[in-house]
Scaffold this active site. Structure first.
Site, PDB file in Angstrom:
ATOM      1  N   SER A 147       0.834  -1.207   0.000  1.00  0.00           N
ATOM      2  CA  SER A 147       0.000   0.000   0.000  1.00  0.00           C
ATOM      3  C   SER A 147       0.871   1.260   0.000  1.00  0.00           C
ATOM      4  CB  SER A 147      -0.964  -0.061   1.200  1.00  0.00           C
ATOM      5  OG  SER A 147      -2.000   0.861   1.040  1.00  0.00           O
ATOM      6  N   ASP A 223     -10.269  -5.618  -2.609  1.00  0.00           N
ATOM      7  CA  ASP A 223      -9.613  -4.572  -1.810  1.00  0.00           C
ATOM      8  C   ASP A 223     -10.489  -3.322  -1.835  1.00  0.00           C
ATOM      9  OD1 ASP A 223      -7.940  -2.404  -1.051  1.00  0.00           O
ATOM     10  OD2 ASP A 223      -6.154  -3.538  -1.651  1.00  0.00           O
ATOM     11  N   HIS A 256      -7.513  -5.972   1.385  1.00  0.00           N
ATOM     12  CA  HIS A 256      -6.309  -5.146   1.558  1.00  0.00           C
ATOM     13  C   HIS A 256      -5.473  -5.574   2.769  1.00  0.00           C
ATOM     14  CE1 HIS A 256      -4.021  -1.594   0.507  1.00  0.00           C
ATOM     15  NE2 HIS A 256      -4.081  -1.105   1.739  1.00  0.00           N
TER      16      HIS A 256
END
Ligand SMILES: N[C@@H](CCC(=O)N[C@@H](CS)C(=O)NCC(=O)O)C(=O)O
Length: 279
Positions: A147, A223, A256
């Site tokens: 991320s 996600d 995620h």
């Protein structure tokens, strides 16, 4: 540096160290896994950069990297994601800025420029420190992350050709200069002139001529940040235009979280090992 903890795992050592950082002007923690091979000689280094809200601890606790790191004989270093603590300016209610949200950049704006210098910390200060103190082969380094940390890994690799022999990311923020969760942070850290933001945006660095030899990216289709924050299609377009070989795999049903990251961790470590360790 001060040893905070050390615990045997997969024949190696999972450690946490603390040191006074001059780049960040505060004490910083980092985690390092030394594989068993480090007992006989220096081992390659794989830097793992975490995402928003994380510390040095998230990947250590939930990333499940130790078996693959031991099997491949690579060290994994997990730095913190920002300066933090007493005297470090912060917005405690805002998880997208300040502590846990350093965005791997060097801030230029007051009052953040004194502490928020994560690019210098990751690129210069921490490598110099661990090179002195640990059995690491600094001529063989790779970098990856998740991320915000995927953004950090790709931008650092693009900007430092020759430093990192391999780069990969899990669900990276591909274009932070336009994403809703990073634009406000960029403005506070770097000021309103968006020209200064280009140096911290993977797609724009590629457009400006920066290159990596190749790139591995995995992204979960479930996600929640996929289209607003991450947008792998923008990285794909940039890489296609620039001729950078990108292996982007959309992973059906993964979200995620570290359940996604840990699922593909061993594959990423194998990708790095192929590039860091001669056959
Ligand atoms: N706190 C955020 C989520 C933040 C988040 O998902 N952070 C990711 C990186 S961007 C992470 O790794 N979180 C820590 C963890 O899962 O251990 C929210 O409430 O939506």
């Amino acid at each position: 540096m001060e040893l905070v903890s050390s615990s045997k795992a997969f024949g190696g050592q999972q450690r946490v160290y603390r040191h006074d950082s001059s780049a960040c002007a505060c004490p910083m923690n980092f985690a390092v896994f030394l594989p068993p091979q480090a007992e006989v000689g220096p081992v390659p280094v794989l830097w793992y950069l975490s995402g928003l809200t994380c510390t040095h601890q998230n990947a250590m606790d939930k990333g499940e990297y130790r078996a693959a790191a031991a099997a491949n004989g690579v060290a994994i270093i997990c730095p913190d994601t920002s300066p933090r603590g007493e005297g470090v300016p912060d917005e405690p209610e805002n998880w997208q800025f300040g502590s846990g949200a350093g965005f791997y950049l060097d801030a230029t704006q007051a009052p953040y420029a004194t502490n928020y210098r994560m690019e210098s910390y990751i690129r210069d200060e921490l490598p110099a420190l661990v090179a002195r103190e640990l059995p690491l082969d600094m001529s063989r380094q790779g970098i990856f992350g998740h991320s915000m940390g995927g953004h950090g890994a790709i931008t650092l690799a693009l900007k430092n050709p020759g430093r990192y022999a391999s780069v990969s990311a899990f669900a990276p923020i591909t274009q932070p200069s336009t994403a809703g969760w990073s634009r406000p942070a960029f403005e506070k850290y770097l000021g309103p002139d968006e020209a200064a933001w280009r140096a911290y945006d993977a797609t724009l660095l590629i457009a400006d001529g920066h290159r990596v030899p190749d790139l591995l990216v995995d992204q979960g289709t479930a996600d929640g940040f996929l289209q607003e924050g991450l947008r792998p299609q923008l990285l794909e377009l940039a890489c296609t235009t620039a001729g950078i070989p990108l292996t982007l795999t959309m992973r059906e049903g993964y979200d995620h979280s570290y359940n996604f990251v840990s699922t593909f961790m061993a594959q990423h470590i194998a990708w790095h090992a192929e590039r860091l360790i001669p056959a």
